[in-house]
Design a protein around this motif. Sequence first.
Motif, short mmCIF file in Angstrom:
data_model
loop_
_atom_site.label_atom_id
_atom_site.label_comp_id
_atom_site.label_asym_id
_atom_site.label_seq_id
_atom_site.Cartn_x
_atom_site.Cartn_y
_atom_site.Cartn_z
N GLU A 19 0.82 -1.20 0.00
CA GLU A 19 0.00 0.00 0.00
C GLU A 19 0.86 1.25 0.00
O GLU A 19 1.89 1.32 0.67
CB GLU A 19 -0.92 0.01 1.23
N GLY B 264 -11.50 -1.43 -6.94
CA GLY B 264 -12.06 -1.72 -5.62
C GLY B 264 -12.65 -3.10 -5.49
O GLY B 264 -13.38 -3.37 -4.53
N ASP C 214 -11.67 -4.74 -2.15
CA ASP C 214 -11.61 -3.89 -0.96
C ASP C 214 -12.25 -4.56 0.25
O ASP C 214 -11.88 -4.28 1.39
CB ASP C 214 -12.31 -2.55 -1.23
N ASP D 124 -9.64 -9.14 0.69
CA ASP D 124 -8.69 -8.08 1.06
C ASP D 124 -7.45 -8.68 1.73
O ASP D 124 -7.55 -9.61 2.55
CB ASP D 124 -9.37 -7.11 2.02
N GLN E 290 -2.36 -3.75 -1.87
CA GLN E 290 -3.47 -3.28 -2.69
C GLN E 290 -3.38 -3.90 -4.09
O GLN E 290 -2.29 -4.12 -4.62
CB GLN E 290 -3.46 -1.75 -2.80
#
Length: 225
Positions: free
Chosen positions: A70, A97, A100, A104, A109
Amino acid sequence: MRLAPKIALVLGAVFLLVGIAGMAFGGSELGDVPPESEDWSGTLKWEGETPSGYYGHFEWTAIYNVWVEEGTEVSVEVVDGGADNRFITCEELDDCGIFDVDGDIPGFQYIGEIWIDDSGWYEIRFTDDKQGSSGVMIREDPSVMGILGAIGGAGFCCGGVFLLALGATLSFTMQDKPKYDSQGHHLVENDGTRVILSEAPTRGSKDGVEQGDGAKWWVKESEKE
């Protein structure tokens, strides 16, 4: 039973069996990974740090999701991949996304996927745009074949049910033609003279009115007396 119903019933049974097998294969490929698991985004294929590269075999039937630490900016390149084998950013895919919540991975990310059109061996090169060291991951998701198998299997099942219904309908509505009795006797009247036709003339007779044994096939009642 006529030929058309038989063909429809046989094809329907074959389509139905193929469809069931396809759906079973698709279900086994999709697996039972829960959404809260990090494997929801695919199983880990490779993990390393930038700048680095990974050389491995990639299949067109799988999705290869790329994850980075991230807050970092990482460039991904498929070396000598051409236009058909390349990295596609999540902005281009419009799915940044997608993980997300489900799938996750804390501290990482999702930034896109490695698109493979031709299965083979490829080198994937990772570079931190800030000339730093960043953690990167490639996660493999083989669910494409499972989805295709399930969709294809459902289509074959529908086709099989339709053909079975069609074959059953045709088997009830279509009847065999009655057999014609060529040896029947007929009574013909012409100008008051009755002629009895005992049987059809044999093909190949000399004048077309004699049977194979030479007997005449018609006799006037007046001549009988």
